[in-house]
Design an enzyme around this catalytic site. Structure first.
Site, PDB file in Angstrom:
ATOM      1  N   ARG A   6      29.000 -18.397 -16.142  1.00  0.00           N
ATOM      2  CA  ARG A   6      29.459 -18.371 -14.762  1.00  0.00           C
ATOM      3  C   ARG A   6      29.387 -16.979 -14.147  1.00  0.00           C
ATOM      4  O   ARG A   6      28.857 -16.796 -13.059  1.00  0.00           O
ATOM      5  CB  ARG A   6      30.935 -18.816 -14.677  1.00  0.00           C
ATOM      6  CG  ARG A   6      31.148 -20.276 -14.789  1.00  0.00           C
ATOM      7  CD  ARG A   6      32.487 -20.560 -15.452  1.00  0.00           C
ATOM      8  NE  ARG A   6      32.273 -20.535 -16.880  1.00  0.00           N
ATOM      9  CZ  ARG A   6      32.052 -21.627 -17.600  1.00  0.00           C
ATOM     10  NH1 ARG A   6      32.109 -22.787 -17.044  1.00  0.00           N
ATOM     11  NH2 ARG A   6      31.773 -21.531 -18.881  1.00  0.00           N
ATOM     12  N   THR A   7      29.944 -15.991 -14.853  1.00  0.00           N
ATOM     13  CA  THR A   7      30.106 -14.672 -14.244  1.00  0.00           C
ATOM     14  C   THR A   7      28.743 -14.035 -13.960  1.00  0.00           C
ATOM     15  O   THR A   7      28.487 -13.546 -12.857  1.00  0.00           O
ATOM     16  CB  THR A   7      30.956 -13.778 -15.164  1.00  0.00           C
ATOM     17  OG1 THR A   7      32.158 -14.470 -15.469  1.00  0.00           O
ATOM     18  CG2 THR A   7      31.299 -12.462 -14.500  1.00  0.00           C
ATOM     19  N   LYS A  41      28.656   0.487 -28.992  1.00  0.00           N
ATOM     20  CA  LYS A  41      29.618   1.232 -28.163  1.00  0.00           C
ATOM     21  C   LYS A  41      29.462   2.733 -28.341  1.00  0.00           C
ATOM     22  O   LYS A  41      28.511   3.195 -28.928  1.00  0.00           O
ATOM     23  CB  LYS A  41      31.044   0.786 -28.487  1.00  0.00           C
ATOM     24  CG  LYS A  41      31.428   0.969 -29.934  1.00  0.00           C
ATOM     25  CD  LYS A  41      32.872   0.517 -30.151  1.00  0.00           C
ATOM     26  CE  LYS A  41      33.233   0.666 -31.610  1.00  0.00           C
ATOM     27  NZ  LYS A  41      34.588   0.277 -31.897  1.00  0.00           N
ATOM     28  N   ARG A  79      29.736  -6.128 -18.286  1.00  0.00           N
ATOM     29  CA  ARG A  79      30.654  -6.850 -19.185  1.00  0.00           C
ATOM     30  C   ARG A  79      30.471  -6.278 -20.582  1.00  0.00           C
ATOM     31  O   ARG A  79      29.334  -6.061 -21.035  1.00  0.00           O
ATOM     32  CB  ARG A  79      30.343  -8.341 -19.193  1.00  0.00           C
ATOM     33  CG  ARG A  79      31.080  -9.074 -20.287  1.00  0.00           C
ATOM     34  CD  ARG A  79      30.963 -10.578 -20.175  1.00  0.00           C
ATOM     35  NE  ARG A  79      31.827 -11.091 -19.125  1.00  0.00           N
ATOM     36  CZ  ARG A  79      32.157 -12.379 -19.001  1.00  0.00           C
ATOM     37  NH1 ARG A  79      31.695 -13.277 -19.840  1.00  0.00           N
ATOM     38  NH2 ARG A  79      32.954 -12.778 -18.035  1.00  0.00           N
ATOM     39  N   HIS A  97      39.570  -8.587 -16.018  1.00  0.00           N
ATOM     40  CA  HIS A  97      38.481  -9.382 -15.455  1.00  0.00           C
ATOM     41  C   HIS A  97      38.832  -9.600 -13.976  1.00  0.00           C
ATOM     42  O   HIS A  97      39.200 -10.695 -13.544  1.00  0.00           O
ATOM     43  CB  HIS A  97      38.402 -10.719 -16.207  1.00  0.00           C
ATOM     44  CG  HIS A  97      37.151 -11.497 -15.973  1.00  0.00           C
ATOM     45  ND1 HIS A  97      36.192 -11.152 -15.046  1.00  0.00           N
ATOM     46  CD2 HIS A  97      36.685 -12.643 -16.561  1.00  0.00           C
ATOM     47  CE1 HIS A  97      35.210 -12.035 -15.087  1.00  0.00           C
ATOM     48  NE2 HIS A  97      35.487 -12.949 -15.997  1.00  0.00           N
TER      49      HIS A  97
HETATM   50  C1  NCD Z   1      36.418 -15.923 -19.177  1.00  0.00           C
HETATM   51  C2  NCD Z   1      36.016 -14.597 -19.794  1.00  0.00           C
HETATM   52  O1  NCD Z   1      34.843 -14.348 -20.068  1.00  0.00           O
HETATM   53  O2  NCD Z   1      36.922 -13.791 -19.959  1.00  0.00           O
HETATM   54  N1  NCD Z   1      35.331 -16.660 -18.703  1.00  0.00           N
HETATM   55  C3  NCD Z   1      34.827 -16.402 -17.458  1.00  0.00           C
HETATM   56  O3  NCD Z   1      34.552 -15.283 -17.101  1.00  0.00           O
HETATM   57  N2  NCD Z   1      34.693 -17.453 -16.650  1.00  0.00           N
HETATM   58  C4  NCD Z   1      37.320 -16.704 -20.042  1.00  0.00           C
HETATM   59  C5  NCD Z   1      36.834 -17.142 -21.404  1.00  0.00           C
HETATM   60  O4  NCD Z   1      35.794 -16.706 -21.887  1.00  0.00           O
HETATM   61  O5  NCD Z   1      37.542 -17.948 -21.993  1.00  0.00           O
END
Ligand code: NCD
Length: 323
Positions: free
Chosen positions: A64-65, A92, A114, A142
């Site tokens: 999604r992100t 890292k 990320r 987040h």
């Molecule tokens: C979340 C994440 O990556 O922190 N997902 C997201 O960004 N939609 C939550 C998760 O991974 O459970």
């Protein structure tokens, strides 16, 4: 680039919710509201970020992100590059900075990052000359997820202030929980966390939340039920006796949902583990579940964040990189 509109958003980066005032949050949500309308129309493309380069740098998996940041940048006319470092040797420390500096040399205006380590995105933001958006760092923050959750709630309820929000499940490892706690408290909501003691951070009540270890008590009279995935990738050892037992006590099903208000909204950031933290029956309830709307609002919120950061850079970069 085409002229960006000016906003009262005095930040170069978006690293976490704690740096934002309620006014900053409202600026982003109002802007995102405009984009939510645009995104439902036939013509979704604007040129507000034309000429800008956005690099999405993902050291951790994402559906999604990453997709919504890519769509958001493209809908605003930016040139978007995706770099997935998942599975490569890059981890890292110096290597992260080396990667950042290499990409920085290509003059990106915005980097969306990320990383599995808490604090890594913050560190990277100190080394690059453009703006950085935190797309999730370890179990730390987040911010765009919290903003899209808030937008979803605000559109459904018309406000955030005074709502009772229950965040349930793996609070200990969840960056979504941390950012949502900060945002909803800043906007005047009441926040409860509901989890087994093993999945609660030490002294979590110091964050300003009410703490429950029983779902029926924690969900009592709440307006919003936000479920979280067990973040097994961040666990060393067993934090729950078994998934079946976890579902029995902490999985959201009809019986537990009945403790909440009759019209309480069901939320989940995804990805969902059906039958673990949430029952299919409630996850797919078209009257109560706003899980798909959260994904939809993700694009709108990310467009707002990209645009709000662009003018700061614009204003300071006439003769070189922002300092
Ligand atoms: C979340 C994440 O990556 O922190 N997902 C997201 O960004 N939609 C939550 C998760 O991974 O459970």
């Amino acid at each position: 680039m085409s002229p960006s509109r000016k906003f009262n958003f005095p930040h170069r980066h978006l690293l976490g919710i704690e740096a934002l005032s309620p006014q900053d949050i409202t600026v982003l949500l109002d802007l995102a509201e405009e984009y939510a309308i645009l995104n439902r129309g036939p013509e979704k493309k604007l040129s507000r970020l034309r000429g800008l380069t956005q690099i999405n740098l993902f050291f951790e998996t994402s559906t999604r992100t990453r997709t919504s940041f890519e769509l958001a940048g493209k809908r605003l006319g930016a040139d978007v590059i995706n770099m997935s470092v998942e599975g490569s040797a890059i981890k890292k420390g110096e290597t992260l900075i080396d990667t950042a500096m290499t990409l920085n040399a290509m003059q990106p205006d915005i980097m969306v990052v990320r990383h599995p380590d808490s604090g890594a995105v913050d560190l990277l933001s100190q080394k690059v000359s453009g703006s950085v958006i935190n797309a999730g760092d370890g179990s730390h923050a987040h911010p765009t997820q919290a903003l899209l959750d808030a937008l979803t709630v605000r559109r459904r309820r018309g406000r955030l202030e005074g709502l009772k929000v229950a965040i349930c499940g793996d609070i200990l490892h969840s960056r979504v929980a941390r950012s949502n706690i900060q945002l909803f408290l800043a906007m005047g909501a009441e926040v409860r966390v509901v989890a087994p003691p093993t999945l609660l951070p030490i002294a979590v009540e110091k964050l300003g939340v009410k703490v429950h270890t029983n779902m029926l008590e924690g969900l009592k009279d709440c307006d919003i039920v936000m479920m979280l995935r067990l973040q097994t990738e961040r666990m060393q050892g067993a934090f729950v006796p078994s998934l079946r037992e976890y579902f029995h006590y902490f999985g959201l099903d009809r019986a537990k949902l009945a403790a909440a208000k009759g019209d309480a909204l069901i939320m989940h950031p995804g990805p969902m583990n059906r039958g673990v933290e949430i029952d299919t029956d409630v996850a797919d309830d078209i009257d109560r579940s706003v899980i798909h709307e959260q994904v939809e609002m993700g694009v709108a919120v990310r467009m707002a964040c990209l645009e709000a950061l662009a003018p700061v850079r614009d204003a300071t970069s006439a003769d070189g990189p922002a300092t």
